[in-house]
Design an enzyme around this catalytic site. Structure first.
Site: not given
Ligand code: EPU
Length: 354
Positions: A169, A244, A340
């Site tokens: 990520r 998420s 995130e």
């Protein structure tokens, strides 16, 4: 460029947050980017680029200029004149193209590599920023290069995949906020090797098609991924969300062992020899947050990692909930969750502190 004033950003972010942009422009080509850059320099105003808006939390009206990425052409290779069998081809895609449409079209053209990344919302240009990943595959596995427009200098350049500093990520683009991705180049395979290491993918392929996972076609893998995602993750068109909300935290070997003794059933995956990635969804779920609703915000009933809004929720309400969950996880597990999506106030990006 076609400048608009006081534009609601509600249709441009998947949390449906109703904040306004003082100035708003659709970017159709590099000339638009250049003109917008000069405008922002003249007006000394902040700017923000929105693609699919699927990884974005807007907490206030934006005082500057918001650009919507509308460059959306795809350049598929022309059929090879050579009769030699090819094992791959490259495709060039502009940043504003819809990610899942690209995945679907690549399979129709007989190329594989993207099928595990099916149904991820958002535009192509957002994919390298967080190195999108799902079911054992990450964008970096097929990416060759990225075209960048540097909003600070006004220069365009190409960045090879090896220079993108891809991680879980993560990428160099998170550290260079003035770099705008305008186009990417992918290398897709014509010799399909299914990536079915995730048990749930293999099981779903078997249930849906009766096929043994190792022999599954790219389309069968895509069908399985779509099936799993649709069952667990809410479609932002129906329930506003950004996927998420937290990253899966990475902890040391000793921390994981301590937690596993206290919390039987802890979900952890080894990364290298000394570290483990914990399932943030599992941590949040253990604390009873799944299905929680308060006012206009809540935690999705099937996936504890996904925060949801009602459609009239504010970014502040979403962040207040995120902060409560983060504090609860820190208190009970001694693990700090990292947010995130990217967070923006009226003047630019900010980071959530506990
Ligand atoms: N789990 C729970 N409770 C829940 C949900 C999951 O206990 O409410 C447990 C599951 O049983 C499983 C574990 O947590 O053992 C992991 O769950 P899952 O396989 O659903 O994956 P995840 O770690 O929660 C990550 C990505 C997803 C991606 C999936 C599949 C992150 C932050 N998220 O989720 O990405 O689709 O893996 O590869 O890495 C996104 O970024 O928006 C996203 C959905």
């Amino acid at each position: 460029m076609n400048l608009q004033y006081d534009v609601s950003l509600k249709p441009y972010n998947t949390l449906s947050l109703d904040v306004k942009a003082a100035y708003f422009v659709c970017i159709n080509d590099l000339y638009d980017l250049d003109a917008v850059r000069k405008f922002c320099l003249d007006q000394k105003c902040p700017w923000l680029l929105i693609g699919g808006g699927s990884n974005l939390v807007l907490t206030q009206d934006f005082e500057g200029l918001v650009m919507f990425m509308s460059m959306n052409q795809v350049f598929w290779p022309v059929e090879a004149a050579s009769t030699e069998p090819m094992d791959h081809f490259t495709v060039i895609v502009q940043a504003g193209y819809d990610w899942d449409l690209l995945v679907a079209e690549s399979l129709l053209r007989g190329a594989s590599g993207l099928e595990n990344l099916s149904l991820i919302p958002g535009q192509v240009g957002a994919a390298p920023v967080q190195n999108i990943g799902a079911y054992g595959v990450e964008l970096k596995d097929t990416l060759e290069s990225v075209e960048v427009f540097d909003f600070d200098t006004g220069k365009a350049f190409t960045l090879a995949a090896v220079d993108c500093e891809f991680g879980y990520r993560d990428s160099i683009f998170k550290r260079h906020q003035c770099w705008i991705i305008t186009q990417i180049q992918l290398r897709l395979s014509l010799n399909h090797k299914p990536q079915v290491g995730y048990g749930i993918i293999a099981d779903t392929i078997k249930v849906l098609s009766g096929e043994v996972a190792a022999k599954a076609s790219p389309q069968q893998v895509r069908d399985a991924v779509i099936h799993i995602r649709s069952a667990k993750l809410p479609d932002p068109k129906d329930i506003p969300n950004v996927g998420s909300f937290f990253k899966n935290p990475i902890v040391s070997d000793s921390k994981m062992k301590t937690l596993a003794r206290q919390w039987p059933g802890l979900v952890a995956y080894a990364i290298g020899s000394n570290e483990h990635k914990l399932a943030a969804a599992w941590l949040i779920d253990q604390l009873g947050w799944k299905g929680f609703v308060q006012g206009e915000v809540g935690v999705h009933e099937h996936q504890a990692l996904v925060l949801v809004g009602s459609g009239v929720a504010t970014g502040k309400e979403i962040l207040d909930l995120a902060q409560r969950i983060k504090a609860d996880v820190a208190e009970n597990f001694g693990v700090m969750l990292e947010v995130e999506p990217r967070l923006f106030n009226g003047r630019g990006e900010f980071y959530l502190e506990l």
